[in-house]
Design an enzyme around this catalytic site. Sequence first.
Site, mmCIF file in Angstrom:
data_model
loop_
_atom_site.group_PDB
_atom_site.id
_atom_site.type_symbol
_atom_site.label_atom_id
_atom_site.label_comp_id
_atom_site.label_asym_id
_atom_site.label_seq_id
_atom_site.Cartn_x
_atom_site.Cartn_y
_atom_site.Cartn_z
ATOM 1 N N ASP A 98 40.178 78.388 68.196
ATOM 2 C CA ASP A 98 40.363 77.825 69.545
ATOM 3 C C ASP A 98 39.014 77.686 70.256
ATOM 4 O O ASP A 98 38.887 78.022 71.430
ATOM 5 C CB ASP A 98 41.292 78.703 70.379
ATOM 6 C CG ASP A 98 42.646 78.916 69.726
ATOM 7 O OD1 ASP A 98 43.037 78.099 68.875
ATOM 8 O OD2 ASP A 98 43.311 79.926 70.048
ATOM 9 N N TRP A 147 48.583 75.313 72.846
ATOM 10 C CA TRP A 147 48.632 76.421 73.795
ATOM 11 C C TRP A 147 49.586 76.091 74.934
ATOM 12 O O TRP A 147 50.369 76.924 75.381
ATOM 13 C CB TRP A 147 47.213 76.700 74.318
ATOM 14 C CG TRP A 147 47.096 77.927 75.164
ATOM 15 C CD1 TRP A 147 48.001 78.946 75.264
ATOM 16 C CD2 TRP A 147 46.017 78.273 76.029
ATOM 17 N NE1 TRP A 147 47.539 79.898 76.129
ATOM 18 C CE2 TRP A 147 46.330 79.519 76.617
ATOM 19 C CE3 TRP A 147 44.806 77.654 76.362
ATOM 20 C CZ2 TRP A 147 45.471 80.155 77.525
ATOM 21 C CZ3 TRP A 147 43.958 78.292 77.253
ATOM 22 C CH2 TRP A 147 44.291 79.525 77.831
ATOM 23 N N THR A 204 39.662 87.246 78.526
ATOM 24 C CA THR A 204 38.938 86.064 78.064
ATOM 25 C C THR A 204 38.165 85.408 79.206
ATOM 26 O O THR A 204 36.999 85.041 79.062
ATOM 27 C CB THR A 204 39.920 85.052 77.457
ATOM 28 O OG1 THR A 204 40.698 85.702 76.450
ATOM 29 C CG2 THR A 204 39.194 83.878 76.839
ATOM 30 N N GLN A 242 38.092 87.681 71.950
ATOM 31 C CA GLN A 242 37.711 86.405 72.539
ATOM 32 C C GLN A 242 36.355 86.577 73.230
ATOM 33 O O GLN A 242 36.126 87.567 73.945
ATOM 34 C CB GLN A 242 38.752 85.946 73.554
ATOM 35 C CG GLN A 242 40.107 85.619 72.963
ATOM 36 C CD GLN A 242 41.030 86.816 72.840
ATOM 37 O OE1 GLN A 242 40.604 87.956 72.937
ATOM 38 N NE2 GLN A 242 42.308 86.555 72.636
ATOM 39 N N ARG A 288 45.848 73.618 68.359
ATOM 40 C CA ARG A 288 47.055 74.423 68.504
ATOM 41 C C ARG A 288 47.620 74.167 69.898
ATOM 42 O O ARG A 288 46.873 74.029 70.872
ATOM 43 C CB ARG A 288 46.762 75.912 68.338
ATOM 44 C CG ARG A 288 46.163 76.281 67.000
ATOM 45 C CD ARG A 288 46.354 77.760 66.700
ATOM 46 N NE ARG A 288 45.700 78.624 67.666
ATOM 47 C CZ ARG A 288 45.997 79.913 67.819
ATOM 48 N NH1 ARG A 288 46.968 80.467 67.101
ATOM 49 N NH2 ARG A 288 45.356 80.669 68.698
ATOM 50 N N GLN A 326 35.219 83.100 68.478
ATOM 51 C CA GLN A 326 36.560 82.868 69.023
ATOM 52 C C GLN A 326 36.466 82.513 70.503
ATOM 53 O O GLN A 326 35.882 83.249 71.290
ATOM 54 C CB GLN A 326 37.437 84.109 68.833
ATOM 55 C CG GLN A 326 38.870 83.892 69.288
ATOM 56 C CD GLN A 326 39.780 85.059 68.942
ATOM 57 O OE1 GLN A 326 39.385 85.976 68.225
ATOM 58 N NE2 GLN A 326 41.005 85.017 69.425
ATOM 59 N N ASP A 327 37.040 81.341 70.878
ATOM 60 C CA ASP A 327 37.066 80.897 72.278
ATOM 61 C C ASP A 327 35.654 80.641 72.824
ATOM 62 O O ASP A 327 35.286 81.170 73.871
ATOM 63 C CB ASP A 327 37.792 81.915 73.159
ATOM 64 C CG ASP A 327 39.280 81.981 72.873
ATOM 65 O OD1 ASP A 327 39.714 81.359 71.884
ATOM 66 O OD2 ASP A 327 40.007 82.663 73.615
#
Length: 374
Positions: free
Chosen positions: A236, A294, A157, A192, A292, A214-215
């Site tokens: 996220d 993390w 990522t 990601q 969320r 995503q991300d």
Amino acid sequence: MKLFYFILLLLLLLFANANSLLTLNGSNSDRFLASEEEEEAEEEAYLKWLKEKQVGYFKNSLFKKAKNRFKPCLTIKVNKKSKSGGFVTVQKAIDSIPIVNNCRVVISISAGTYREKVEIPASMAYITLEGDGTGKTIIEWDDTADKMGQGGHRLGTYGSATFAINSPYFIAKNITFKNKAPSPPSGALGKQAVALRISADTAAFIGCNFIGAQDTLYDHIGRHYFKDCYIEGSVDFIFGNGLSLYENCHLHAITNSFGALTAQKRDSMLQETGFSFVNCKVTGSGALYLGRAWGSFSRVVFAYTYMDKIITPRGWYNWGDKNREMTVFYGQYKCSGPGADFGGRVSWSRELTEEEAKPFISIGFIDGHQWLPK
């Protein structure tokens, strides 16, 4: 004879260790899926490097008193049409700056789509990027966490970012940062795809767009300010362990199933990190968690924010760990819209009082009076 057995035993031990290393570093398909452990390893390695080099290192309550510089000493122009003079790529413009930079450098980027992967090193402080508008100046790439990078290793990522900033006192205005990787199907792993990663203290983004799935925005570490920005993603799509204020921003979900707006990674009660969203707007598709957990001490606050009906009634997810419900700090204050109803929220989130919300809703949250332009 004893010597022979000793050597044989030593060879067997070495062979076993070699096999273990091959198993850890081999092509196991689960190895590259950018798990939580891998993300932590990436972050720890970066923080260790920062500390050793003593460049802008900060942790917990040890944020240094910021002293910004705003008067430009140099202006560099970037234009895709080479006949216009200046540089034709953003990275070449950055590479032209002295390795250790101690004055404000403005990089003016003309309209165009710049398909390149860009990184600013930690030594180049005081850089400003100015575009011609988010619909005109676009920097894009399409890396994902599972792609191979140099040296035969997966990017992860951290390495997937289209635009990566490691330098303090960075400013960006009127630019779109984009990761063009397609939105992954629900449950896909290794997809990601970061549009921008900010891994430095005291950065400001004014009127910028961050586009991905995503991300999208890796708000990694440091104090950051986002004003009048548009941030789009699915899962996220604002994540990391920054201490950041988002003001008047539009947060837009593009998932057709479940998604999450934030994944804040504060992992100690001593860390002065967290995300605060003030006067923002949340819209889009699918069913969206506000955040969320993390990190075990994840901290996120929404104040005066409009929430569309896509927000799930529960609002927050514990990352599959009930212990985090006792340590996270998730709050709302005077939010509006069909998704803002606090009645169905998880019991471990809170509707803040005026006194509780006060530290989160001004630039004092990020010590902005020290380093933000007036």
